[in-house]
Design an enzyme around this catalytic site. Structure first.
Site, PDB file in Angstrom:
ATOM      1  N   TRP A 161       0.837  -1.200   0.000  1.00  0.00           N
ATOM      2  CA  TRP A 161       0.000   0.000   0.000  1.00  0.00           C
ATOM      3  C   TRP A 161       0.877   1.258   0.000  1.00  0.00           C
ATOM      4  O   TRP A 161       0.546   2.260  -0.613  1.00  0.00           O
ATOM      5  CB  TRP A 161      -0.905   0.007   1.238  1.00  0.00           C
ATOM      6  CG  TRP A 161      -1.753   1.247   1.344  1.00  0.00           C
ATOM      7  CD1 TRP A 161      -2.967   1.457   0.772  1.00  0.00           C
ATOM      8  CD2 TRP A 161      -1.434   2.451   2.060  1.00  0.00           C
ATOM      9  NE1 TRP A 161      -3.433   2.709   1.083  1.00  0.00           N
ATOM     10  CE2 TRP A 161      -2.518   3.350   1.872  1.00  0.00           C
ATOM     11  CE3 TRP A 161      -0.358   2.866   2.840  1.00  0.00           C
ATOM     12  CZ2 TRP A 161      -2.541   4.623   2.438  1.00  0.00           C
ATOM     13  CZ3 TRP A 161      -0.385   4.130   3.398  1.00  0.00           C
ATOM     14  CH2 TRP A 161      -1.461   4.991   3.204  1.00  0.00           C
ATOM     15  N   HIS A 162       2.022   1.169   0.678  1.00  0.00           N
ATOM     16  CA  HIS A 162       2.902   2.335   0.770  1.00  0.00           C
ATOM     17  C   HIS A 162       3.603   2.643  -0.547  1.00  0.00           C
ATOM     18  O   HIS A 162       4.065   3.762  -0.738  1.00  0.00           O
ATOM     19  CB  HIS A 162       3.928   2.150   1.890  1.00  0.00           C
ATOM     20  CG  HIS A 162       3.339   2.354   3.250  1.00  0.00           C
ATOM     21  ND1 HIS A 162       2.677   1.359   3.926  1.00  0.00           N
ATOM     22  CD2 HIS A 162       3.275   3.449   4.045  1.00  0.00           C
ATOM     23  CE1 HIS A 162       2.245   1.825   5.078  1.00  0.00           C
ATOM     24  NE2 HIS A 162       2.591   3.091   5.181  1.00  0.00           N
ATOM     25  N   GLY A 163       3.712   1.679  -1.425  1.00  0.00           N
ATOM     26  CA  GLY A 163       4.337   1.979  -2.711  1.00  0.00           C
ATOM     27  C   GLY A 163       4.711   0.729  -3.460  1.00  0.00           C
ATOM     28  O   GLY A 163       4.898  -0.343  -2.880  1.00  0.00           O
ATOM     29  N   PHE A 172       2.356   8.300  -1.071  1.00  0.00           N
ATOM     30  CA  PHE A 172       1.627   7.033  -0.976  1.00  0.00           C
ATOM     31  C   PHE A 172       0.188   7.221  -1.450  1.00  0.00           C
ATOM     32  O   PHE A 172      -0.561   6.327  -1.527  1.00  0.00           O
ATOM     33  CB  PHE A 172       1.643   6.500   0.451  1.00  0.00           C
ATOM     34  CG  PHE A 172       3.044   6.448   1.014  1.00  0.00           C
ATOM     35  CD1 PHE A 172       4.091   5.976   0.238  1.00  0.00           C
ATOM     36  CD2 PHE A 172       3.317   6.895   2.283  1.00  0.00           C
ATOM     37  CE1 PHE A 172       5.378   5.934   0.739  1.00  0.00           C
ATOM     38  CE2 PHE A 172       4.601   6.851   2.789  1.00  0.00           C
ATOM     39  CZ  PHE A 172       5.635   6.378   2.020  1.00  0.00           C
TER      40      PHE A 172
END
Lengths: 468, 435
Positions: free
Chosen positions: A318-320, A468
Site C-alpha cells: 500500500w505504501h508503494g 503514498f
C-alpha cells in the site's frame, strides 16, 4: 496544495473559513467545503481530479444499485464498485511495477513507463472502499446525494494524506453538524501543533538528513548509520503525525470529529503496541476489511500466521510499488508472527525500559528499509548499523552530530507523552485556569508566527506520505 | 464558552494570516528579478492561461512567487537559521573545517606551503580603490591570488582575494574527481564573472580598461601538472568582447550570454582536438527579455536548437521524467536548459561519438551545456550548490553516478557567486562528489 505552504496558510485557509461561517445552513457549508476541497485538490492535480471523481461516481451508483438487492446481485455491485476503485489504484500505482518485474524475469529490455501517481489516491481509494463495503454489509445506508458522498471522499483536511476516515464515522456529521467556539479554538490549536511538528521539527530533520552520509557514501560508519536512522525515525513521525494533527484540527474547525491516527508510537513496549499507536486508521482498515474477512485469528495458529503475513505484505505494498516497501511490510509480518508464537511472553518478561528501547530499535531498522529505494542500499545501511561499515564513526557524520545533538534529543522527548506528563504536573501545581489559558493562547500565536518564519526561512519539503 | 482567550487567539491567528497574505500580494514585486545572494531568478507572478493552469505550472509558480517575494524574506531566513543555531552543540561544518586545516598542516609540514598556516576562511572582498597596484605587478603571492580591474590610469583595483589554502583544497577535489574518470577523461574548469562585474567595466569605460584574475594561475600551480585537468580563465577569454556587441553578459540578469558561453566552450573543445562548430551554424530562437534594466536596455536570449534530436530527462528517486530541453517560450535566462533542475539531468543525443559528459555547475552551466550536445551521446548535469544536490534522490553521490552512467569528461562551470572563496566550492562540491 500543502497545509504548510504559504498559499494555503495566507489565502486558502482564512478565505475558506470566512466563506464557511458567513452562513449557517448545512447546504451552504457543505457546498463551500466541497468547492474548496475540489479546488484544493485541483491546485496540485488539475488533471487527476477526474480519476477521483470517476471513482466516487462509480461507487455512488454501485451503492445505490445495491439497495433492495440480495445475494449475488448485491455482490456484483460490490465487485464493480470496489473493483473499479482498486483497479484505478492498481493501474496508476502497481501496473508498471508488476509488469516490469515480470519482464525482468525473462531478462527483457522492454519496460512500460511508470505513470505519474495522482496525489492521495491510496487514501481516497480506501475511503471509497469503506463506503461501498459498509453499504454492502448493511452497516450503512447508501448516500442519496452524490455531492455529499463526494464531500466525504474529497474533504480537504483528510483528502491527501489521511487519516483514512470511514464513512460510518462521519456520515451523520455530513448531514448535520455544528461548530462551537470551543471546537473552533481546539481545532485551531491542534492545527497549529501539527503545523509546528511539520515545519519546526520534520523539516529540520530533513535538513539534517540531507547533510548526512547515507548508503552509497564512501564512509558510512556505525555511529553515522544509527544517527541517520534516528533522525529519519523522528522525521517520519513528526511529518506524518503533524499532518494528521492538522487534518484533525481542520476537521474540528469545520465540525467534523476524526478519530486519532497516532498515540505516541515511540513509547511502545512491543511491536504489536507500536502498530496500535502508529497510523491507527490504516491498521484499523486492514483489520476490519482484510484480516477479519480472511478469518483473523479464529482458525488456528497456521491460518493466523498466514493472514498476518498477507495483511502485512499488503500494508507494505500500500505504501508503494517497490520491493523495499514489500520487504518492510513482511518484516513487520515476521516480527508479529514471532510475537504470536512466543515472543510476547519474552517481551513481557523484560523490564519496561528494555522492551521500549528494543521496540524502538526494531522500528528504526524497519524505517531504514522503508527509506531506501533499493534493497541493496537498505542492506548497506543496515550493515553499517550492525558493524559492517567504515568503523565506529566517520568524520562527516561526526560533524553533523556535533552540530545537531541537542535538537534530536528535544524532538525525541516531544515525541513521547511528555504533554500528558506536563498536564499532570501542572494540575498538581493548582495554577489558575486563566494563567493556563493565557499561556496556551501565547503558545498558539508563537507557533503560528514561528511556523511562517520557518516555512519561509528553511527550504520546505513535501509531506512524506504524499507519495503514498 | 470555556476557552474565551483561546478562541480570541484563534481568530487573531486567522485574521493575521489573511492580512499578511493581502500585504504580500499588494507589496510584492510581480516581475521576475535576479537574486545575487542566491544566484538565481526570483519567481515573478505566474502567467495565467488555460495551459499553465491545467499543467499545474501556475500553482507551482504561484507557490514559488509567494515564497520568493515574501516581505522580509532575508530576515526570516536569518531568524530560522539563528533559531537553529541556538541549539547547535558546536559551530556547524566543523568536520569540513578540520579537514581543510589538516590538509594545510600537511602541506606546511611537507614544506609545500612554505608559509605560515592560516585557518580556512573566505577570501576578502576589497572596498573600491582600497588597494591600488601598478599594472606591472602581477597580483599573486605564495598565499593569495586576486581578481582585479585595470583602471584607465594603468593601476589595478583589487576586487576579490583567493586564499591558497582554499585553492589547494579545490585542486585536491579536482584530483579526486579525475580519479573517477577513465584515463583519457578530461576535466575542464572555468570560473565565470557575474554580469554585474562585466557591466561595471562596460558601463564605466572612462574608469576601467580591463580586468583579470590570478586565481586560475594559482589553481594550475596547485594542480601540479595533473594530466587532463585544464583550468580556463574566462577573464582572459572574454576580455576582448566585454565592451563590444553582442553583449557577453546580460543587463537585466546576472548571467553570461549564450555568446560568452560559446566562446569558452569553443576554447575547451578546441583544446581537446575537436572540430569547433561555428556559432552561426546553429539555429537559435532569439527571445527578447520582458524586463529592462535601469538604463532601459533589454536582453536577447539566443536559445539554440540542437543539431540532432535530443531527449532531456530529470532523474530523481530512481525515475526519469522527460522535460523540454529548453524553454523556448520563457523570456528569461531560465529559457536555457529549461532552468536548473534537481537533482540530476540526463540529455541523450544522436551525436554518435560514444562519449558522455557531465557538467557540474551552478546556473551558469545552463547557457554553456547546449554547446556540448553535438559532441557527446549523453550530457549529464548536476548542481553542486548547497541544498541543490540530494544524493538519495540522485541515486548516489556524483562519483557513483559518474560510474553508473559511464561519464568520460567533466566540465565544471561556476560563477563568481560560488567561486573558490565560497563553501559551495570548497566544502559542498567535495561532499556531493562523495569523498
Amino acid at each position: 496544495m500543502v497545509f504548510s505552504s504559504l498559499t494555503f496558510l495566507l489565502y486558502f485557509f482564512p478565505v475558506v473559513l470566512a466563506l464557511y461561517f458567513v452562513r449557517s445552513g448545512i447546504r451552504w457549508r457543505n457546498g463551500v467545503l466541497l468547492a474548496a476541497s475540489l479546488f484544493f485538490y485541483a491546485w496540485g492535480e488539475p488533471t487527476w481530479i477526474l480519476a477521483m471523481l470517476a471513482s466516487a461516481l462509480i461507487n455512488y451508483f454501485c451503492a445505490l444499485a445495491m439497495q433492495g438487492k440480495k445475494g449475488a446481485a448485491r455482490k456484483t455491485w460490490l465487485w464493480i464498485g470496489a473493483g473499479s476503485a482498486l483497479g484505478l489504484l492498481f493501474v496508476f500505482k502497481y501496473l508498471s511495477f508488476f509488469v516490469n518485474a515480470f519482464l525482468g524475469i525473462f531478462s527483457s529490455a522492454v519496460r512500460i513507463p511508470v505513470l505519474e501517481l495522482p496525489i492521495g489516491i491510496s487514501f481516497y481509494t480506501f475511503q471509497i472502499l469503506t463506503y461501498t463495503v459498509d453499504v454492502y454489509r448493511g452497516k450503512q445506508k447508501p448516500q442519496p446525494s452524490f455531492a455529499r458522498l463526494l464531500l466525504y471522499v474529497s474533504c480537504f483536511p483528510q483528502l491527501i494524506a489521511g487519516p483514512i476516515v470511514r464513512y460510518g464515522d462521519i456520515s451523520k456529521e455530513i448531514a448535520s453538524r455544528s461548530v462551537s467556539p470551543d471546537d473552533f479554538s481546539a481545532g485551531m490549536k491542534r492545527f497549529l501543533v501539527g503545523l509546528g511538528k511539520k515545519v519546526l521539527v520534520a523539516n529540520v530533520c530533513a535538513e539534517i538528513m540531507n547533510k548526512l552520509p547515507l548508503a552509497g557514501a564512501a564512509s558510512l560508519s556505525l555511529g553515522g548509520a544509527w544517527y541517520a536512522a534516528a533522525i529519519y525515525t523522528l522525521q517520519l513521525y513528526f511529518d506524518f503525525s503533524g499532518y494528521s494533527d492538522m487534518a484533525i484540527g481542520l476537521g474540528r474547525m469545520f465540525g467534523f470529529h476524526y478519530k486519532e491516527n497516532f498515540d505516541h508510537p515511540y513509547w511502545s513496549a512491543s511491536v504489536r503496541e507500536f502498530w496500535r499507536r502508529w497510523h491507527i486508521s490504516l491498521g484499523s482498515f486492514f483489520r476490519e476489511y482484510v484480516y477479519i474477512p480472511l478469518g483473523g485469528n479464529r482458525e488456528g495458529k497456521g491460518r493466523t500466521i498466514r493472514n498476518t503475513l498477507i495483511v502485512w505484505g499488503l500494508t507494505g505494498l500500500w505504501h508503494g510499488a517497490n520491493w523495499t516497501f514489500i520487504l518492510w511490510g513482511l518484516y513487520y509480518g515476521a516480527l508479529l508472527t514471532i510475537d504470536l508464537i512466543g515472543g510476547r511472553k519474552l517481551t513481557k518478561a523484560l523490564p519496561g525500559a528494555v522492551s521500549r528501547v528494543l521496540t524502538l530499535a526494531l522500528v528504526m531498522v524497519g524505517w531504514v528499509i522503508f527509506y531506501y529505494p533499493t534493497i541493496g542500499q537498505a542492506f548497506s545501511h543496515l550493515g553499517a548499523m550492525f558493524g559492517f561499515g567504515q568503523g565506529l564513526m566517520d568524520e562527516n557524520a561526526l560533524g553533523v552530530i556535533r552540530t545537531y545533538s541537542i535538537l534530536p534529543v528535544i524532538y525525541f522527548l516531544v515525541s513521547l507523552p511528555t504533554g500528558e506528563w506536563l498536564k499532570t504536573l501542572t494540575a498538581r501545581m493548582n495554577l489558575s485556569p486563566r494563567v493556563g489559558e493565557i499561556a496556551g493562547a501565547l503558545v498558539m500565536l508563537a507557533l503560528a508566527a514561528y511556523s511562517v518564519i520557518f516555512i519561509e526561512g528553511l527550504s520546505s519539503n513535501p509531506f512524506i506520505y504524499f507519495q503514498f | 464558552m470555556k476557552h474565551k482567550i483561546r478562541f480570541i487567539a484563534s481568530v487573531v491567528c486567522v485574521v493575521a494570516l489573511l492580512v499578511t497574505g493581502i500585504f504580500v500580494m499588494l507589496f510584492s514585486r510581480k516581475q521576475s528579478t535576479p537574486s545575487e545572494k542566491e544566484n538565481r531568478m526570483l519567481q515573478g507572478f505566474p502567467r495565467l492561461s488555460a495551459g499553465t493552469l491545467f499543467s499545474g505550472e501556475f500553482s507551482k509558480q504561484f507557490d514559488d512567487f509567494l515564497s520568493d517575494n515574501f516581505t522580509g524574506r532575508d530576515a526570516m531566513v536569518d531568524a530560522a537559521e539563528g533559531t537553529l543555531k541556538l541549539f547547535d552543540a558546536v559551530k556547524g561544518d566543523e568536520a569540513f573545517e578540520k579537514k581543510a586545516r589538516q590538509m594545510e598542516q600537511d602541506l606546511a609540514r611537507e614544506g609545500a606551503a612554505g608559509e605560515e598556516s592560516e585557518g580556512s576562511q573566505e577570501g576578502e572582498v576589497f572596498e573600491e580603490d582600497s588597494v591600488v597596484l601598478s599594472a606591472s605587478e602581477i597580483p599573486i603571492d605564495s598565499r593569495k591570488s586576486y581578481q582585479w580591474y585595470v583602471k584607465t590610469d594603468g593601476t589595478l583595483s583589487l576586487k576579490y582575494e583567493y586564499l591558497k589554502t582554499n585553492v589547494d583544497t579545490y585542486a585536491e577535489t579536482l584530483r579526486l574527481l579525475k580519479s573517477c574518470l577513465p584515463a583519457d577523461g578530461v576535466i575542464d574548469f572555468v570560473q565565470v564573472p557575474l554580469a554585474q562585474q562585466a557591466n561595471r567595466w562596460r558601463d564605466q569605460q572612462d574608469i576601467y580598461s580591463g580586468w583579470g584574475s590570478s586565481m586560475e594561475m594559482m589553481l594550475t600551480q596547485s594542480l601540479g601538472g595533473a594530466a587532463n585537468i585544464n583550468v580556463y580563465s574566462a577573464w582572459n577569454l572574454l576580455a576582448p568582447y566585454v565592451c563590444s556587441e553582442p553583449p557577453m553578459f546580460y543587463f537585466t540578469d546576472h548571467h553570461w550570454s549564450a555568446e560568452a558561453a560559446y566562446i569558452v566552450a569553443s576554447a575547451m573543445l578546441e583544446d581537446q582536438g575537436l572540430p569547433v562548430i561555428p556559432y552561426d551554424e546553429y539555429s537559435y530562437k532569439s527571445i527578447t527579455s520582458s524586463a529592462v534594466d535601469e538604463k532601459g536596455r533589454r536582453d536577447v536570449f539566443n536559445v539554440l536548437y540542437p543539431l540532432t534530436p535530443v531527449h532531456s530527462y530529470v532523474v530523481s528517486g530512481g525515475k526519469e521524467h522527460e522535460i523540454g530541453l529548453m524553454a523556448y517560450d520563457v523570456a528569461t535566462y531560465t529559457s536555457f536548459m529549461n532552468g536548473s533542475r534537481e537533482p540530476w539531468r540526463r540529455i541523450t543525443t544522436q551525436a554518435g561519438t560514444g562519449r558522455r559528459a557531465l557538467v557540474i555547475c551552478d546556473s551558469f552551466g545552463n547557457a554553456f551545456t547546449p554547446y556540448l550536445l553535438a559532441y557527446y551521446d549523453e550530457v549529464h548535469m548536476c548542481d553542486f550548490r548547497y541544498g541543490y544536490y540530494d544524493h538519495t534522490a540522485a541515486g548516489g553521490y556524483i562519483k557513483d553516478n559518474i560510474a553508473r552512467y559511464g561519464i568520460d569528461d567533466v566540465y565544471i562551470i561556476i560563477s563568481s557567486a560560488n567561486d573558490l572563496r565560497k563553501d559551495n566550492s570548497i566544502k559542498y562540491l567535495r561532499k556531493y562528489l562523495g569523498f
